[in-house]
Scaffold this motif. Structure first.
Motif, PDB file in Angstrom:
ATOM      1  N   ARG A  23      10.817  16.473   9.206  1.00  0.00           N
ATOM      2  CA  ARG A  23      10.558  15.340  10.095  1.00  0.00           C
ATOM      3  C   ARG A  23      10.900  14.068   9.341  1.00  0.00           C
ATOM      4  O   ARG A  23      10.049  13.489   8.677  1.00  0.00           O
ATOM      5  N   GLU A  26       8.760  10.863  10.138  1.00  0.00           N
ATOM      6  CA  GLU A  26       7.376  10.949   9.662  1.00  0.00           C
ATOM      7  C   GLU A  26       7.324  10.734   8.150  1.00  0.00           C
ATOM      8  O   GLU A  26       6.454  10.035   7.634  1.00  0.00           O
ATOM      9  N   THR A  27       8.276  11.295   7.431  1.00  0.00           N
ATOM     10  CA  THR A  27       8.357  11.084   5.986  1.00  0.00           C
ATOM     11  C   THR A  27       8.606   9.614   5.671  1.00  0.00           C
ATOM     12  O   THR A  27       7.965   9.044   4.789  1.00  0.00           O
ATOM     13  N   LYS A  29       7.827   7.051   7.568  1.00  0.00           N
ATOM     14  CA  LYS A  29       6.601   6.318   7.912  1.00  0.00           C
ATOM     15  C   LYS A  29       5.580   6.419   6.786  1.00  0.00           C
ATOM     16  O   LYS A  29       4.954   5.423   6.409  1.00  0.00           O
ATOM     17  N   LYS A  30       5.409   7.592   6.217  1.00  0.00           N
ATOM     18  CA  LYS A  30       4.450   7.760   5.118  1.00  0.00           C
ATOM     19  C   LYS A  30       4.856   6.933   3.907  1.00  0.00           C
ATOM     20  O   LYS A  30       4.014   6.326   3.251  1.00  0.00           O
ATOM     21  N   GLU A  31       6.139   6.887   3.592  1.00  0.00           N
ATOM     22  CA  GLU A  31       6.614   6.101   2.452  1.00  0.00           C
ATOM     23  C   GLU A  31       6.413   4.608   2.683  1.00  0.00           C
ATOM     24  O   GLU A  31       6.020   3.880   1.786  1.00  0.00           O
ATOM     25  N   ASP A  33       4.149   3.248   4.704  1.00  0.00           N
ATOM     26  CA  ASP A  33       2.700   3.023   4.631  1.00  0.00           C
ATOM     27  C   ASP A  33       2.237   2.938   3.183  1.00  0.00           C
ATOM     28  O   ASP A  33       1.427   2.092   2.821  1.00  0.00           O
ATOM     29  N   ARG A  34       2.750   3.815   2.325  1.00  0.00           N
ATOM     30  CA  ARG A  34       2.375   3.804   0.910  1.00  0.00           C
ATOM     31  C   ARG A  34       2.825   2.498   0.257  1.00  0.00           C
ATOM     32  O   ARG A  34       2.094   1.900  -0.519  1.00  0.00           O
ATOM     33  N   ASP A  37       0.476  -0.205   1.292  1.00  0.00           N
ATOM     34  CA  ASP A  37      -0.807  -0.025   0.608  1.00  0.00           C
ATOM     35  C   ASP A  37      -0.749  -0.541  -0.817  1.00  0.00           C
ATOM     36  O   ASP A  37      -1.738  -1.070  -1.331  1.00  0.00           O
TER      37      ASP A  37
END
Length: 173
Positions: A23, A26-27, A29-31, A33-34, A37
């Motif tokens: 995906r 999705e990958t 998006k996670k990166e 978001d990180r 953060d």
């Protein structure tokens, strides 16, 4: 005459794909978001404040690790650290506990007064780097020089460490 029956090939939604599903969004998006953060919530509420003020964590991270090179010659090891904007009196080099510590502090203040405005800025930051001393260093003869924002620390080798390696012939048993 034989009739061919064609059936569509589909995978069941509950059936996992080979090696898991890929995906890409999705990958991504996670990166992202990180990444956000890592900046912290306070950065995004007040993005235009200077590093000297609210983003002390950033300033400390950047100041905590000045660029440094370590090189070896036949007679010595040399540590070269780039310390732009730091005065010689604010640099400290110590040898203890089997290593060498380079500490420094940068203090910068600017003030500008004009007819219709006044600007005063202050920037402070400190750093510390530790390097383990290799075997064969003569700790009593370590020297440090500072010129044009570059610190050079010479770690001379002992006479024993400067001897060339002795080659041992291998004989048949």
């Amino acid at each position: 005459m034989a009739t061919n029956t064609k059936l569509p090939i589909t995978k069941k939604p509950s059936e996992p794909a080979l090696f898991g599903e890929w995906r890409p969004f999705e990958t991504l998006k996670k990166e992202v978001d990180r990444l956000f953060d890592d900046f912290g919530d306070d950065f995004w509420r007040h993005p235009f404040r200077s590093l000297a003020g609210a983003e002390k964590g950033w300033a400390q991270r950047f100041a905590a690790s000045p660029a440094a090179d370590v090189a070896e010659t036949d007679k010595a090891y040399e540590i070269t650290a780039e310390l732009p904007g730091i005065d010689q009196k604010n640099i400290e080099v110590n040898v203890s506990d089997g290593g060498i510590t380079i500490k420094g502090e940068k203090k910068e203040e600017t003030e500008e007064k004009k007819k219709d405005y006044y600007v005063s800025e202050r920037r402070y930051g400190s750093f510390e780097r530790y390097f383990g001393l290799p075997e064969g260093v003569d700790a009593d003869k370590i020297e440090a020089t500072f010129k044009n924002g570059v610190l050079k620390v010479m770690l001379p080798k002992t006479a024993e460490a400067q001897k060339p390696a002795k080659k041992i012939d291998v004989k048949a048993a």
